[in-house]
Design a protein around this motif. Structure first.
Motif, short mmCIF file in Angstrom:
data_model
loop_
_atom_site.label_atom_id
_atom_site.label_comp_id
_atom_site.label_asym_id
_atom_site.label_seq_id
_atom_site.Cartn_x
_atom_site.Cartn_y
_atom_site.Cartn_z
N GLU A 166 0.86 -1.18 0.00
CA GLU A 166 0.00 0.00 0.00
C GLU A 166 0.90 1.23 0.00
N ASN A 204 -4.48 5.11 -1.96
CA ASN A 204 -5.70 5.61 -1.30
C ASN A 204 -6.29 6.77 -2.09
N GLU A 235 -7.88 2.22 -3.37
CA GLU A 235 -8.57 2.03 -2.07
C GLU A 235 -9.54 3.18 -1.83
N ASP A 241 -11.64 0.33 1.91
CA ASP A 241 -10.64 0.49 2.97
C ASP A 241 -11.36 0.60 4.31
N LYS A 284 -10.85 -4.54 2.81
CA LYS A 284 -9.77 -4.37 3.79
C LYS A 284 -10.40 -4.22 5.17
N GLU A 336 -5.87 -5.41 8.10
CA GLU A 336 -4.88 -4.37 8.38
C GLU A 336 -4.53 -4.40 9.86
MG MG Z 1 -5.63 2.56 2.89
#
Ligand code: MG
Ligand code: C2E
Ligand code: MG
Length: 551
Positions: free
Chosen positions: A332, A390, A422, A452, A473, A511
């Protein structure tokens, strides 16, 4: 008569005439008596007659003697604007003989000067009026508010007051609903209503379309806030010509150390912005701590442009690993702002950039950087992994978002499967539709998207049912602390979320994996991808390239 003395008399009289309604009669008499002594008259009257010569618009009389012999009264008329005539009447001294020629000449001259001075006074008054009033509502304006603040500061009484910045809620819609002319009436009546019950030293000023600035005594604060919460304002003659007006407000209880009206205006505007941007707050109080936040915000906003231009924003990579064989399966991209060798984490600046569309510049900057890197890895014979970037929800209003993203990938000839976008979950319906469009759009170009921080906000199941995300995620809060009871429920939920995602054919990645217990838990629940400090923190590009080559 000496010239200076004569001018003094004229000016005195003119001044008194123009302020006659506020000056004590005794005072007026004194000035006229002075003038009369020199010019030998007994009294002075000024009237304004309208075009028909009948109705009296304004009349001031100083020392009008009783039992006047009308034949000896002298009148002087001057035409003003709009057919109005100013008529000055001079009464003789009691028992005075006929005016002689010399006396009449002086008198003529005196009244003419008096009228001119009077006109000048009116002009000054008009100018002052427009300087301090809003022509539309006839209420006071920003200049008036500012000068009052400064006046109270100078006189060291400013701490008796509270300053409030007011913004009417939904005024644009109200305009559409009842029409602009009715809205003008609402504005005026609303301001009248706010002023009701306040004293002369308190201020209700209009500072722009539907914004006001108030300076009120502290003991009136609650009364005003009650009105701002919600007030019914009648704008027409019918019983149902009523609207309910409410307003957001930024409030500052002034203290002795306020330095100028600038500080007050800045403070109440900042507080108002907090209220306007908040879903729950109607009123927000200015406090020095949030002032620090404002300073910080200003600093970041100003520095951000420069940071982008000078490449002081660095892209770090955090590896994603497979829990089956601990191989590197992706990364990421995360922003780091480096100022004088100090790393500023995204939580300090992303929320500020997210208040404007500056965040969009950042996201494209990161995407550009990532694509450039992948291009260079491929050129040097290194097999890339998929890198996720992101993208803030702020992008959703960009109708060309998909094309803009594709363009960056194609500029660097990056195969589309190496980029993942994301996006965070959303509860706003309008966003939801846009989100759907973007995810479908990207998928058509072979670019996958992920949700996300799933589980952080108010996750909606329809989000993963209706939007074709490839990856879910799971937020680190799901892993929680195994010793806490509430986290027991979290983990039960996680189990179901993972199995649902698997059933829907989505990939799941967790995560915030920090220890082997987390790994164990994930494996038990059939989640085989992870990202977290147990494996790597986000690392600078060179360090990530080493990890990439080793794999
Ligand atoms: Mg992220
Ligand atoms: P995120 O996208 O959920 O990124 C994951 C965050 O979790 C990162 O924080 C990462 O450092 C942190 N993290 C990773 N593993 C662990 C762990 O094991 N334990 C803990 N406690 N934390 C872990 P970071 O880098 O501070 O980023 C915070 C957030 O800032 C990101 O959350 C993302 O929402 C946002 N962000 C960062 N860079 C960008 C960007 O370029 N654009 C946008 N729009 N947002 C960004
Ligand atoms: Mg996240």
């Amino acid at each position: 008569m000496k010239k200076e003395f004569y001018e003094d008399v004229v000016m005195n009289c003119a001044e008194l005439l123009s302020r006659a309604h506020t000056v004590e009669a005794e005072e007026n008499k004194e000035a006229v008596r002075e003038a009369g002594k020199e010019l030998h008259f007994g009294g002075l009257e000024m009237k304004r007659l309208d075009a028909e010569g009948k109705s009296v618009i304004q009349s001031i009389c100083f020392m009008k003697p009783e039992n006047v012999d009308r034949s000896r009264v002298k009148e002087f008329c001057y035409k003003e604007e709009d057919g109005v005539t100013a008529v000055y009447t001079v009464y003789p001294l009691a028992g005075q003989d006929e005016w002689n020629e010399r006396a009449l000449k002086w008198l003529n001259f005196f009244v003419m000067q008096l009228h001119e001075a009077n006109e000048r006074q009116n002009l000054v008054q008009d100018a002052n009026y427009y300087r301090y009033h809003d022509p539309q509502t006839k209420h006071t304006n920003m200049a008036y508010f500012s000068e009052c603040c400064d006046f109270y500061i100078k006189n060291k009484i400013v701490d008796r007051y509270t300053a409030i910045s007011v913004n009417l809620s939904d005024f644009t819609n109200l305009n559409l609903l009842i029409g602009s002319s009715n809205c003008d009436t609402v504005l005026i009546r609303y301001m009248d209503w706010l002023k009701e019950g306040l004293e002369d030293d308190e201020v209700v000023s209009r500072i722009s379309g539907d914004q006001f600035a108030l300076l009120i005594r502290k003991e009136h604060e609650e009364m005003i806030l009650e009105k701002l919460r919600s007030s019914d304002i009648v704008y027409g003659t019918h019983t149902n010509d009523v609207v309910t007006v409410s307003a957001e407000a930024g409030i500052y209880r002034l203290s002795k150390d306020v330095e100028s009206h600038h500080n007050i205006i800045q403070a109440i505007s900042n507080a108002l912005n907090v209220a306007k941007n908040s879903v729950q707050l109607q009123f927000s109080y200015y406090d020095p701590l949030s002032a620090d936040a404002t300073e910080k915000k200003k600093f970041y906003e100003e520095a951000f442009e420069k940071a982008l231009a000078n490449e002081n924003i660095h892209v770090f990579f955090q590896p994603k690993v497979s829990l089956k064989d601990y191989d590197l399966i992706g990364a990421e991209a995360l922003s780091r702002w480096i100022v004088n060798d100090e790393v500023i984490p995204p939580d300090s600046f992303i929320p500020i950039l997210e208040e404007t569309t500056r965040i969009c510049e950042l996201d494209f900057y990161v995407l550009d950087h990532v694509c450039k890197s992948i291009h260079s890895w491929i050129r040097h014979g290194v097999k890339p992994v998929k890198v996720s970037v992101n993208f803030s929800r702020r992008h959703l209003s960009n109708k060309n978002l998909v094309q803009d993203i594709v363009q960056v990938l194609d500029k660097y000839e990056v195969p589309h499967q190496y980029i993942e976008i994301e996006l965070t979950e959303t509860t706003i319906d309008a966003d939801f539709e846009a989100l759907k469009r973007v995810v479908y759009g990207l998928r058509e170009y072979g670019i996958e998207s992920s949700v996300d921080d799933f589980g952080m906000g108010y996750s909606s199941l329809s989000l993963i049912r209706d939007v074709p995300f490839k990856v879910l995620k799971i937020d680190k809060s799901f892993l929680g602390d195994k010793n806490m009871e509430s986290d027991e429920r979290q983990r039960a939920m996680m189990k179901h979320v993972i199995s649902m995602a698997n059933d829907l054919g989505m990939e799941c990645i967790a995560e915030g994996v920090e220890n082997m217990e987390h790994v164990q838990l994930l494996k038990e629940n059939k989640c085989y991808m992870a990202q977290g400090f147990l494996f790597n923190k986000p690392v600078p590009q060179e360090e990530f390239e080493e990890i990439l080559m080793q794999s």
